[in-house]
Design an enzyme around this catalytic site. Structure first.
Site, PDB file in Angstrom:
ATOM      1  N   TYR A  32      78.655 -24.324  51.367  1.00  0.00           N
ATOM      2  CA  TYR A  32      79.006 -25.648  51.806  1.00  0.00           C
ATOM      3  C   TYR A  32      78.016 -26.655  51.444  1.00  0.00           C
ATOM      4  O   TYR A  32      78.341 -27.832  52.105  1.00  0.00           O
ATOM      5  CB  TYR A  32      79.195 -25.557  53.241  1.00  0.00           C
ATOM      6  CG  TYR A  32      79.705 -24.040  53.942  1.00  0.00           C
ATOM      7  CD1 TYR A  32      80.965 -23.864  53.925  1.00  0.00           C
ATOM      8  CD2 TYR A  32      78.752 -23.455  54.905  1.00  0.00           C
ATOM      9  CE1 TYR A  32      81.207 -22.576  54.315  1.00  0.00           C
ATOM     10  CE2 TYR A  32      79.204 -22.466  55.728  1.00  0.00           C
ATOM     11  CZ  TYR A  32      80.615 -21.756  55.178  1.00  0.00           C
ATOM     12  OH  TYR A  32      80.730 -20.804  55.875  1.00  0.00           O
ATOM     13  N   GLU A  87      84.706 -21.125  72.842  1.00  0.00           N
ATOM     14  CA  GLU A  87      84.070 -20.186  72.173  1.00  0.00           C
ATOM     15  C   GLU A  87      83.046 -20.833  71.464  1.00  0.00           C
ATOM     16  O   GLU A  87      83.211 -20.899  69.878  1.00  0.00           O
ATOM     17  CB  GLU A  87      85.187 -19.906  71.309  1.00  0.00           C
ATOM     18  CG  GLU A  87      86.333 -19.282  72.047  1.00  0.00           C
ATOM     19  CD  GLU A  87      87.698 -18.884  71.133  1.00  0.00           C
ATOM     20  OE1 GLU A  87      87.597 -19.535  69.944  1.00  0.00           O
ATOM     21  OE2 GLU A  87      88.724 -18.331  71.615  1.00  0.00           O
ATOM     22  N   CYS A 103      69.919 -15.276  40.265  1.00  0.00           N
ATOM     23  CA  CYS A 103      70.632 -15.735  38.891  1.00  0.00           C
ATOM     24  C   CYS A 103      71.509 -16.346  39.023  1.00  0.00           C
ATOM     25  O   CYS A 103      72.755 -16.069  38.234  1.00  0.00           O
ATOM     26  CB  CYS A 103      70.227 -14.630  38.094  1.00  0.00           C
ATOM     27  SG  CYS A 103      68.712 -13.916  37.625  1.00  0.00           S
ATOM     28  N   GLY A 126      83.323 -25.271  68.106  1.00  0.00           N
ATOM     29  CA  GLY A 126      83.208 -26.379  67.150  1.00  0.00           C
ATOM     30  C   GLY A 126      82.092 -27.322  66.918  1.00  0.00           C
ATOM     31  O   GLY A 126      81.931 -28.049  66.229  1.00  0.00           O
ATOM     32  N   ARG A 169      74.646 -20.727  53.286  1.00  0.00           N
ATOM     33  CA  ARG A 169      75.496 -22.027  53.610  1.00  0.00           C
ATOM     34  C   ARG A 169      75.353 -23.027  52.514  1.00  0.00           C
ATOM     35  O   ARG A 169      76.082 -23.960  52.372  1.00  0.00           O
ATOM     36  CB  ARG A 169      74.761 -22.508  55.043  1.00  0.00           C
ATOM     37  CG  ARG A 169      75.220 -21.611  56.215  1.00  0.00           C
ATOM     38  CD  ARG A 169      75.071 -22.143  57.607  1.00  0.00           C
ATOM     39  NE  ARG A 169      75.873 -23.422  57.737  1.00  0.00           N
ATOM     40  CZ  ARG A 169      75.416 -24.683  57.569  1.00  0.00           C
ATOM     41  NH1 ARG A 169      74.139 -24.898  57.340  1.00  0.00           N
ATOM     42  NH2 ARG A 169      76.288 -25.698  57.857  1.00  0.00           N
TER      43      ARG A 169
HETATM   44  C1  LIG Z   1      84.116 -19.425  64.232  1.00  0.00           C
HETATM   45  C2  LIG Z   1      84.928 -19.692  65.329  1.00  0.00           C
HETATM   46  C3  LIG Z   1      84.331 -20.298  66.602  1.00  0.00           C
HETATM   47  C4  LIG Z   1      82.946 -20.730  66.567  1.00  0.00           C
HETATM   48  O1  LIG Z   1      82.927 -21.755  65.742  1.00  0.00           O
HETATM   49  P1  LIG Z   1      81.435 -22.713  66.091  1.00  0.00           P
HETATM   50  O2  LIG Z   1      81.752 -24.020  65.114  1.00  0.00           O
HETATM   51  O3  LIG Z   1      80.301 -22.021  65.518  1.00  0.00           O
HETATM   52  O4  LIG Z   1      81.387 -23.172  67.460  1.00  0.00           O
HETATM   53  C5  LIG Z   1      85.169 -20.282  67.866  1.00  0.00           C
HETATM   54  N1  LIG Z   1      86.468 -19.717  67.869  1.00  0.00           N
HETATM   55  C6  LIG Z   1      87.185 -19.240  66.670  1.00  0.00           C
HETATM   56  C7  LIG Z   1      88.494 -18.878  66.749  1.00  0.00           C
HETATM   57  C8  LIG Z   1      86.251 -19.339  65.371  1.00  0.00           C
HETATM   58  O5  LIG Z   1      86.952 -18.719  64.209  1.00  0.00           O
END
Ligand SMILES: *Cc1c(COP(=O)(O)O)cnc(C)c1O
Length: 420
Positions: free
Chosen positions: A320, A277, A345, A242, A316
């Site tokens: 978003y 992650e 288009c 995140g 993106r």
């Molecule tokens: C998309 C996702 C991430 C990575 O998110 P980032 O914002 O790119 O760091 C990590 N864990 C899970 C479960 C995700 O769905």
């Protein structure tokens, strides 16, 4: 450090002129700096280690940029993978990431995918609902094995990011409500076939503030204490991804050091193995999308810079309302106010409106910056356009790491039924 810099008046990636890549590979094309992936990976780990978090497991969220060459670079940095489909799992394995370093996330893992991941021997399943845990347990037990798993909880925290990439509020589809976690954990923990090791969260993407992350981590800490009080052994907590990246010149994101210190402070007493992650934070800044200006079209207010990249190549902005800095490859030093749009288009195929940018003219090359994450991976062939190619640079050399897939190749995979 930024490795997309002007050298002799022309934008380079590391030591390679983007003009040279555009000439050989054509445009649009994604260009990645191998060093910037490495440095982002090292910075993320360094922020944790410097704060005293030494044994964290880092699982790169490969949906951010799943190119196999990128995965190779990150595998060499000791990263495993966070995957959300069997396709991603197979990429991680193909890149040489050990199965034990693969985390399988995702709210819709199919039974077929669970079986494939069990057979591959992946290191962790992040369960999204009770029934998934029951099915996984049964599948594992039938194979005479136990599936390592954690329960993904939804902490009901507003990540303060775009609604479409916010995942940790109670109305989102992800995780189980944190209030139900203790009871569900108890029901699943007893099942043969399942080795429930702890809990996971992931509250959203492109977070520009540590406060929501910290709030979520604190709630997870409380949950860990409750689970232990109920007699469970909690060995692992997966804190998700995140962390954001700057998309605009001058935008400041939480540093790896500040993140590491916050993690160290909040998790000090947990006594668990921490998993992370990160996706965007590792890949976002390491790539640009190189494009050529097709036309400068007069507009009602500002001219439209029509580029040969479009929403199918970089989704993106359309998805978003995201901002990507736009830069001329050979800047004249002059500036202009313009809209930037692609050839697709629909009006959604607009990258910027009324923005001050480097002056460009038809035939000029330009880049969209910070396109290394959620760029090529989201590309499509909408409007029968090619699937955009990717190039990896390191020092003075470069290689095409994904071919341009042409509309002819796509057409060749289509069939006209014999009744037509
Ligand atoms: C998309 C996702 C991430 C990575 O998110 P980032 O914002 O790119 O760091 C990590 N864990 C899970 C479960 C995700 O769905």
């Amino acid at each position: 450090m930024d490795r997309f810099t002007l050298k002799g008046g022309a934008l380079h990636c590391e030591d390679v002129a983007l003009q040279a890549i555009a000439r050989e590979v054509g445009t649009p094309v994604y260009v990645y700096s191998a060093k910037m992936f490495r440095e982002a990976a090292q910075a993320f780990r360094g922020g944790l280690v410097d704060a005293g978090v030494h044994d964290a497991h880092l699982a790169y969220a490969i949906k951010a940029n799943p190119n196999i060459a990128v995965l190779k670079v990150l595998a060499a940095e000791g990263f495993g993978a966070d995957v959300v489909s069997a396709g991603e799992m197979n990429r991680a394995l193909a890149a040489g990431m050990p199965a034990a370093d693969i985390v399988f996330s995702g709210v819709g893992k199919t039974r077929g995918e669970l079986i494939a991941a069990l057979d591959a021997g992946i290191g962790q399943f992040n369960l999204e609902l009770e029934e998934e845990g029951e099915v996984l347990a049964d599948l594992a037990a039938a194979r005479g094995i136990t599936a390592p798993a954690v329960l993904r909880v939804n902490p009901d925290v507003d990540a303060g990011t775009h609604a479409k990439i916010s995942t940790g509020r109670k109305e989102n589809k992800f995780g189980i409500p944190i209030s139900e976690a203790v009871a569900m954990y108890a029901r699943l923990a007893g099942r043969p076939g399942l080795d429930l090791k702890g809990v996971a969260i992931h509250i959203g993407s492109q977070l520009s503030d540590l406060a929501p992350l910290e709030a979520a981590y604190v709630r997870v800490g409380e949950l860990v204490a409750e689970l232990r009080a109920a007699g469970h052994t909690i060995a692992r907590v997966d804190l998700g991804g995140g962390l954001g990246v700057p998309y605009k010149v001058g935008e400041v994101m939480p540093s790896a050091a500040a993140f590491g210190q916050m993690v160290a402070r909040v998790t000090k007493e947990w006594g668990v193995t921490l998993m992370f992650e990160p996706g965007r934070r590792i890949a976002g800044s390491a790539g640009v999308l190189v494009t050529e200006v097709v036309w400068v079209k007069p507009g009602a207010v500002n001219p439209y810079i029509i580029v040969d990249a479009a929403m199918n190549d970089l989704a993106r902005p359309a998805l978003y309302d995201a901002w990507h800095d736009f830069q001329a490859v050979v800047p004249t030093g002059n500036r202009m106010i313009a809209n930037i749009a692609g050839p697709v288009c629909e009006t959604g195929d607009t990258f910027a409106m009324g923005r001050e940018i480097d002056e460009v003219a038809s035939g000029d090359l330009a880049v969209f910056r910070t396109a290394g994450a959620y760029g090529a991976t989201m590309a499509s062939t909408y409007n029968s356009r090619s699937l955009v190619p990717e190039v990896l640079v390191e020092d003075g050399r470069y290689a095409v790491v994904a071919d341009r897939i042409t509309p002819e190749t796509i057409l060749a995979a289509e069939r006209v039924p014999d009744w037509l």
